[in-house]
Design a protein around this motif. Structure first.
Motif, short mmCIF file in Angstrom:
data_model
loop_
_atom_site.label_atom_id
_atom_site.label_comp_id
_atom_site.label_asym_id
_atom_site.label_seq_id
_atom_site.Cartn_x
_atom_site.Cartn_y
_atom_site.Cartn_z
N THR A 1 -8.51 3.18 2.41
CA THR A 1 -9.69 3.71 3.10
C THR A 1 -10.96 2.97 2.70
OG1 THR A 1 -10.20 5.35 1.38
CG2 THR A 1 -8.64 6.00 3.09
N VAL A 2 -10.85 2.03 1.77
CA VAL A 2 -12.03 1.31 1.30
C VAL A 2 -12.26 0.07 2.18
CG1 VAL A 2 -13.11 0.13 -0.65
CG2 VAL A 2 -11.59 2.08 -1.05
N VAL A 3 -13.46 -0.06 2.70
CA VAL A 3 -13.76 -1.21 3.56
C VAL A 3 -14.05 -2.42 2.67
CG1 VAL A 3 -15.18 -2.06 5.46
CG2 VAL A 3 -14.73 0.39 5.24
N HIS A 4 -12.98 -3.03 2.22
CA HIS A 4 -13.09 -4.18 1.30
C HIS A 4 -11.82 -5.01 1.49
CE1 HIS A 4 -13.22 -6.53 -2.35
NE2 HIS A 4 -14.39 -6.01 -2.69
N THR A 5 -11.99 -6.21 1.98
CA THR A 5 -10.85 -7.03 2.39
C THR A 5 -9.83 -7.21 1.27
OG1 THR A 5 -12.19 -8.21 4.01
CG2 THR A 5 -10.18 -9.30 3.27
N ASP A 6 -10.29 -7.60 0.08
CA ASP A 6 -9.36 -7.88 -1.02
C ASP A 6 -8.57 -6.64 -1.41
OD1 ASP A 6 -10.17 -10.50 -1.03
OD2 ASP A 6 -11.58 -10.27 -2.69
N ILE A 7 -9.23 -5.49 -1.40
CA ILE A 7 -8.55 -4.25 -1.79
C ILE A 7 -7.48 -3.88 -0.76
CG2 ILE A 7 -8.88 -1.77 -2.13
CD1 ILE A 7 -11.62 -2.40 -3.30
N ILE A 8 -7.83 -3.99 0.52
CA ILE A 8 -6.86 -3.64 1.56
C ILE A 8 -5.66 -4.57 1.51
CG2 ILE A 8 -6.51 -3.60 4.06
CD1 ILE A 8 -9.43 -2.56 4.26
N PHE A 9 -5.91 -5.87 1.34
CA PHE A 9 -4.79 -6.81 1.25
C PHE A 9 -3.92 -6.50 0.04
CE2 PHE A 9 -7.09 -9.98 4.03
CZ PHE A 9 -6.11 -9.99 5.00
N ALA A 10 -4.54 -6.19 -1.10
CA ALA A 10 -3.76 -5.89 -2.30
C ALA A 10 -2.91 -4.64 -2.08
CB ALA A 10 -4.68 -5.71 -3.50
N ALA A 11 -3.50 -3.59 -1.50
CA ALA A 11 -2.74 -2.35 -1.26
C ALA A 11 -1.59 -2.59 -0.28
CB ALA A 11 -3.69 -1.27 -0.73
N LEU A 12 -1.87 -3.31 0.80
CA LEU A 12 -0.81 -3.58 1.78
C LEU A 12 0.29 -4.45 1.17
CD1 LEU A 12 -2.91 -4.22 5.02
CD2 LEU A 12 -1.48 -2.24 4.50
N ASP A 13 -0.09 -5.42 0.34
CA ASP A 13 0.92 -6.23 -0.35
C ASP A 13 1.82 -5.35 -1.22
OD1 ASP A 13 0.24 -8.61 0.76
OD2 ASP A 13 -0.91 -9.35 -0.95
N LEU A 14 1.19 -4.42 -1.94
CA LEU A 14 1.95 -3.54 -2.81
C LEU A 14 2.93 -2.69 -1.99
CD1 LEU A 14 2.34 -2.55 -5.74
CD2 LEU A 14 0.66 -0.76 -5.25
N PHE A 15 2.45 -2.10 -0.90
CA PHE A 15 3.34 -1.28 -0.07
C PHE A 15 4.45 -2.13 0.54
CE2 PHE A 15 -0.47 1.62 0.37
CZ PHE A 15 0.07 2.62 -0.41
N ARG A 16 4.11 -3.32 0.96
CA ARG A 16 5.14 -4.20 1.55
C ARG A 16 6.22 -4.52 0.52
NH1 ARG A 16 5.69 -9.24 1.07
NH2 ARG A 16 3.59 -9.53 0.25
N ILE A 17 5.81 -4.81 -0.73
CA ILE A 17 6.78 -5.12 -1.79
C ILE A 17 7.66 -3.90 -2.06
CG2 ILE A 17 7.01 -5.61 -4.26
CD1 ILE A 17 4.43 -7.34 -3.95
#
Length: 932
Positions: free
Chosen positions: A781-797
C-alpha cells in the motif's frame, strides 16, 4: 435540471476555499459525470443557457472535447451528424468568445471529423459556415489552426493506424492547397486586422509543422513575401518569426528545396542590418537571432560548400552571440556546436570560420565576467548566471574543437598576462577569473602530453592575485588538469603547496575547491604521491581539525586514492595508521564516564564518515589480508559494538556506523565471519530498541554475505533478528500507517529477501512467517517503487517456491513443511492479499511491476483455483470504479474464470494485462481532466 443543479453545485466547490475532502469529492463527481452518457445533453443545455456561470460553460465545452476523445462510442453512428451540428451551433453562438470555450469546441469538432468518415468535407463545411462573415472568420482560422494539431497530437482518440492515415489524408493533405489559398486571401483582404493576420500566420505555421504545406508551395504564394515584410510590424513580428523559422526548418532536405532556399537566403541576409537598428529592443533581437540561428543550423553544409555566399549568416549569428542580453545569447549555441562538428569532419577549413570561432571565444569569455563589485548579482539572479556559465563553457569546447585546444588555451593565457601587465591598481579580479573559468571549461579537451600551453598555465597559477574568486577558479583548474599533471609529476609539489594554502583561506568555497583539487590530484597522480603520504598525515594532524567536515572528507578520500596505489603491505600499514586515529577517537568516547556532548557525537560521526569514504575507495585487499590487517576486524568490531551499546539510540551515530560496517563487510570478506553473528545480534537488539531501519539493512547485508555458512551461532542470530524485527515492525504498524515508515519496510523486506534465499528453513518454519507475510502485504500500500518491487519479489519467491510443486521425487525433506506454512498463510490471508494486488495493479504500482503480478496470479489460479474464483467477485466490486471501469472488471472476472476452468493458466496473463490497460486509460483520462 437536477443533473444541471448537481453539476453547478460540484463546480461551485472550486470557486471557494474548500477543504481537501470536499475538493476530492467534487472532483471525483465531475469526472464520473464526464463518463456518463447524460453528459452530452446536460453540457449542451449549459452552453445554450445564457445565464449559466462562465466556469460551467467552460466545463461543458471541455466535456464535449473529452467525450469526443474517449466516449464517442456512446453515440449511435446515425446520431453523429446531429452531434456535429450541435457543436457547430454552439460555435456559432460563441463566435465572439470567450476563446477558451471556442478552442474546446473546435477541438471537439476536430475529434469528430477524425472519427466520422461520412464527414468527408469538414474543412469546406467550416469555410462555408464561418468563412464569409468577417465576424466569424477568426473562428474559422482557429479551427483550421487546431485541426492538424489535434489530429497529430491527441493520441488518445481511438482510431487504428490505417483509419488515421486514411482520415488524415482526407482532412489535411487533400485540403492543404485550399487552406493555403484561404490564408493568402485573408492575409491581404481589405480591412484585415492585425489580429486576423496574426491568426493567419499561426495557422500557416501549424500546417507547416504538420508537414501538410510544403516550403515550395508556400514560396509560390503571397504569404512568402508577406512573412518577411511583416517583420517590420511590431504587431506581427513574433508570428512572422515563427513562420519564417518553420519555413527554413522545412527546407532541411537541401537538394529537394534548393529553389526555395535560393529565395530564402537573400531575404535572411538582408535582415542583418536590423541587428544594429533594433539593438535597444531585446525582443526584436531575440526574433532575429532565432531566424539567423535556424538558417545557420539548417544550411550548415551550404555554409561550408559556398562559404562566401552564406558567410554573412555566420557573421549575423556572431553578432547575436555578442549581444549583452544573456537570455538571447544561448539561441546561437546549438548552431556553433553543430557547425563545429561538421568542420571537424573536413580536412581543410576556410580562414573565415577560424576567425569566427576566435571571435566567438573572445565574446564568450567576455560574457563570463561577473559584474563589478559595485553591482553584484544576488539570489536567483546569481544562481542563474552561474548555471549559464557552464553552458557557455560547452561552447568554449566547441571553439577548442575547431581551433585546437592549445590555441584556445594560449589565447586565454594571453588575456590574463595582458591584464596582469597593467599592474594591480588597474586590475579587476573579474578580468582574471573569467579567463580562468574558460581554462577550466577547456580542461576536458587538453592533451595530457601538451608541452606548449599547459606548462605556461601551471607556472602562472602560483603568481595569480590572492583574491578568493581567483583562487577558487585556479584550484578548480588544477582539479581539471590532474591527468596532465600525472604526465608531468614535476608540477606536483608546487600544486600541493597551492592546494594546502587554499585550505587555510577563510572563504568556504575556496577551501571546498582545495578539497576537490586534492581529491582529483591524488586520484589521478596516486603513484607519484605515495611519498607525500606522511606529509598528508601531518597535515591532517595539524590543520585537519580546522577544516569544515566536507573539506576534511575530501582530504581522506584523496588519501585513500594514494593508499590504493601502494604495495599491499605498505597500503595496509597506511590504512591502519589513518583508521586508528578515527577508531581511537571512537574508543575514547565510549570509554569516558561522562555523557557525550552533541559536539562530541558530531565529531565522532564526522570521523566515521571519513573512515567510510576511505573504505569505499580502497574497497578490498583481496582474499588474503596483509599482516597489518589480520586481527583488526575483531578489534574494530569491539569498538563499534561498544559505541552502539552506549549510543545506539542516536540516529546519526547508528546511520553512520552501519554504513562503515557495510564497507567493512566488503573489505574484510570471509575474515569477518568470526564476528558476523555478533554483528547480527547487536543489530537485532538495536532495532528492537529503536526501530532504526539501518540495523535491518546491515543484518540483510550480513545474511547476503554469509548466508551459505553452516555456523550454528550465525544461523541462530538470523532466526533471532527475523523474529525480533518482525515483532517490532508489527508493533510499529499498529501505531503508524505503512506510508509513515517506508524506510523501515524497505530494509525489512530486503532482509527477508536475503533470508528466504539463504535460509528458507528459518524463513518458512518460524512463527514469524505469517506476521512477515502480513507486513509485506501492508508494504504493497506504500507508494514507493522500491518497496513495491521488493514486496512483489518476496511474494513471487514464496508462491513459486519449488516446495509447492516439487520437481524431484522424493522432494527435499523440509519441502512439505515449507508448503504447509505457505498454504496455511494463503488460506487465511489470500482474500486480502488478492485485494491488495488488484488495488495496486489499477492504482499505484509502478508500470514495470505488472510481470510480477502476472507471475503471482498465475500461481494463485493454478494452486488456489476455487478460492480465487470465490474471492474475485467481492474484491472486484470493492475496487473503485474511477480506477477500473465496471465493464473492465466484469471482463476481467470472465477472462480469469474462463482461463482456470479451461486449465489454460497462461491466459490469466492476458486478463491481468487487459485490466491494467483499462485502468491506465481511465487514469490518463482523469489526469487530463485535472490538467485542464
Amino acid at each position: 435540471m437536477a443533473d444541471i443543479q448537481a453539476l453547478l453545485s460540484a463546480l461551485d466547490v472550486f470557486s471557494k476555499a474548500p477543504d481537501k475532502v470536499s475538493l476530492e469529492r467534487a472532483n471525483s463527481w465531475l469526472q464520473d459525470f464526464q463518463h456518463s452518457p447524460e453528459a452530452w445533453t446536460t453540457c449542451n443545455v449549459l452552453l445554450q443557457t445564457p445565464d449559466a456561470p462562465p466556469g460551467a460553460k467552460l466545463f461543458a465545452a471541455q466535456t464535449f472535447r473529452t467525450k469526443v476523445t474517449y466516449d464517442l462510442s456512446q453515440v449511435d453512428p446515425e446520431n453523429l451528424p446531429a452531434l456535429r451540428d450541435t457543436i457547430l451551433a454552439a460555435l456559432e453562438k460563441y463566435h465572439a468568445g470567450p476563446r477558451n470555450i471556442t478552442v474546446q469546441l473546435c477541438l471537439a469538432l476536430a475529434g469528430i471529423a477524425l472519427q466520422m468518415p461520412a464527414w468527408h468535407d469538414a474543412v469546406q463545411t467550416m469555410i462555408d459556415s464561418f468563412g464569409g462573415n468577417p465576424a466569424t472568420v477568426p473562428l474559422l482560422l482557429q479551427f483550421v489552426t487546431l485541426l492538424p494539431e489535434e489530429l497529430n497530437g491527441n493520441t488518445k482518440i481511438p482510431v487504428t493506424d490505417d483509419e488515421y492515415r486514411e482520415r488524415s489524408a482526407i482532412l489535411l493533405t487533400a485540403n492543404a492547397k485550399k487552406v493555403l489559398e484561404l490564408l493568402s486571401m485573408y492575409i491581404q483582404a481589405t480591412g484585415v486586422t492585425n489580429d486576423v493576420q496574426t491568426q493567419v500566420f499561426n495557422c500557416l505555421r501549424s500546417w507547416l509543422v504538420a508537414g501538410e504545406v510544403s516550403a515550395a508551395a508556400l514560396a509560390e504564394s503571397p504569404l512568402f513575401a508577406f512573412a518577411f515584410e511583416a517583420l517590420a510590424s511590431d504587431a506581427l513580428f513574433d508570428a512572422a518569426v515563427d513562420v519564417i523559422c518553420e519555413l527554413i526548418h522545412e527546407t532541411q532536405e537541401i537538394d529537394e528545396n534548393m529553389a526555395v532556399i535560393q529565395l530564402i537566403v537573400p531575404r535572411v541576409i538582408a535582415l542583418r542590418p536590423q541587428l544594429l537598428k533594433e539593438r535597444k529592443d531585446p525582443e526584436k533581437i531575440r526574433g532575429y537571432a532565432r531566424i539567423f540561428a535556424e538558417a545557420g543550423e539548417t544550411y550548415r553544409l551550404l555554409l561550408l560548400q559556398h562559404t562566401e555566399t552564406f558567410f554573412p549568416i555566420v557573421e549575423a549569428i556572431g553578432e547575436c552571440s555578442a549581444y549583452p542580453d544573456l537570455d538571447i545569447v544561448p539561441i546561437t549555441f546549438p548552431f556553433w556546436m553543430r557547425l563545429a562538428q561538421n568542420i571537424g569532419k573536413k580536412s581543410s577549413v576556410s580562414p573565415l570560420f577560424l576567425e569566427a570561432y576566435k571571435s566567438l571565444m573572445r565574446v564568450v569569455i567576455g560574457h563570463l565576467h561577473f559584474p563589478p563589485d559595485s553591482d553584484p548579482l544576488t539570489g536567483q539572479e546569481a544562481e542563474s548566471f552561474r548555471s549559464f556559465r557552464h553552458v557557455m563553457g560547452d561552447t568554449l569546447k566547441d571553439c577548442c574543437f575547431v581551433l585546437r585546444t592549445d590555441t584556445c588555451l594560449l589565447a586565454t593565457y594571453e588575456l590574463i598576462t595582458a591584464a596582469l601587465s597593467r599592474g594591480p591598481e588597474a586590475l579587476s579580479w573579474q578580468e582574471i577569473e573569467a579567463p580562468l573559468f574558460a581554462m577550466r571549461s577547456m580542461g576536458a579537451e587538453i592533451d595530457p602530453n601538451d608541452q606548449g600551453a599547459v606548462p605556461k598555465i601551471m607556472d602562472l597559477i602560483p603568481s595569480l592575485p590572492n583574491h578568493p574568486r581567483v583562487r577558487y577558479a585556479a584550484l578548480l583548474i588544477i582539479s581539471r588538469y590532474t591527468e596532465w599533471i600525472n604526465m608531468h609529476p614535476e608540477y606536483i609539489s608546487a600544486q600541493l603547496q597551492y592546494i594546502s594554502a587554499g585550505f587555510e583561506d577563510p572563504d568556504t568555497e575556496v577551501s571546498a575547491a582545495a578539497g576537490q583539487a586534492l581529491k582529483y590530484l591524488c586520484q589521478d597522480c596516486k603513484q607519484h604521491l605515495v611519498d607525500f603520504l606522511p606529509t598528508l598525515h601531518t597535515f591532517l594532524g595539524t590543520t585537519g581539525s580546522k577544516l569544515a567536515q566536507d573539506d576534511r572528507r575530501q582530504v581522506y578520500e584523496a588519501i585513500a586514492h594514494v593508499i590504493s596505489a601502494m604495495p599491499m603491505e605498505r597500503a595496509a600499514e597506511s590504512l591502519r595508521t589513518f583508521s586508528s586515529d578515527i577508531l581511537g577517537q571512537v574508543h575514547a568516547l565510549t570509554s569516558r564516564q561522562a555523557a557525550a556532548t552533541q559536539a562530541d557525537l558530531m565529531s565522532v560521526n564526522d570521523g566515521l564518515e571519513n573512515l567510510e569514504i576511505m573504505l569505499h575507495v580502497i574497497r578490498s585487499f583481496g582474499e588474503e589480508l596483509p599482516t597489518a590487517c589480520q586481527g583488526t576486524c575483531g578489534q574494530a568490531w569491539l569498538v563499534f559494538d561498544a559505541l552502539l551499546a552506549k549510543y545506539g539510540s542516536n540516529y546519526d551515530i547508528v546511520e553512520r556506523t552501519t554504513r562503515v560496517l557495510r564497507h567493512g563487510i566488503t573489505f574484510f570478506g570471509s575474515s569477518a565471519l568470526p564476528v558476523a553473528s555478533s554483528v547480527v545480534a547487536r543489530m537485532s537488539l538495536s532495532f528492537e530498541a529503536t526501530g532504526y531501519p539501518s540495523n535491518l539493512w546491515i543484518a540483510g547485508k550480513v545474511i547476503g554475505a554469509f548466508g551459505n555458512e553452516e555456523d550454528l551461532a550465525l544461523r541462530g542470530s538470523y532466526r533471532e533478528v527475523y523474529e525480533r524485527s518482525t515483532n517490532k515492525v508489527v508493533s510499529l504498524l499498529q501505531a503508524k500507517a505503512p506510508g509513515d515508515i517506508p524506510d523501515v519496510l524497505e530494509d525489512y523486506l530486503q532482509m527477508l529477501l536475503q533470508l528466504v534465499d539463504h535460509g528458507p528453513d528459518i524463513f518458512f518454519q518460524s512463527p514469524a512467517f505469517p506476521l512477515a507475510f502480513r507486513v509485506a502485504m501492508a508494504a504493497l500500500t506504500v507508494v514507493h517503487t522500491d518497496i513495491i518491487f521488493a514486496a512483489l519479489d518476496l511474494f513471487r519467491i514464496i508462491l513459486t517456491h519449488d516446495c509447492l510443486v516439487p520437481s524431484t521425487t522424493p522432494p527435499p525433506p523440509k519441502f512439505p513443511l515449507y508448503a504447509a506454512s505457505i498454504r496455511s498463510v494463503l488460506e487465511k490471508e489470500g482474500y486480502q492479499f488478492v485485494g491488495y494486488l488488484l488495488a495496486g495493479l489499477i492504482g499505484d504500482f509502478p508500470e514495470d511491476s505488472t510481470s510480477a503480478v502476472v507471475s503471482i496470479f498465475r500461481v494463485l489460479s493454478l494452486l488456489w483455483t476455487s478460492q480465487l474464483i470465490t474471492w474475485l467477485p467481492t474484491i472486484l466490486q470493492q475496487l473503485p470504479g474511477a480506477a477500473a471501469p465496471n465493464d473492465a472488471k466484469t471482463q476481467f472476472l470472465s477472462d480469469v474464470t474462463s482461463a482456470v476452468q479451461a486449465q489454460e493458466y497462461d491466459k490469466v496473463k492476458y486478463a491481468i494485462l487487459a485490466l491494467n490497460r483499462a485502468s491506465r486509460k481511465a487514469r490518463e483520462r482523469r489526469r487530463a481532466a485535472l490538467d485542464r
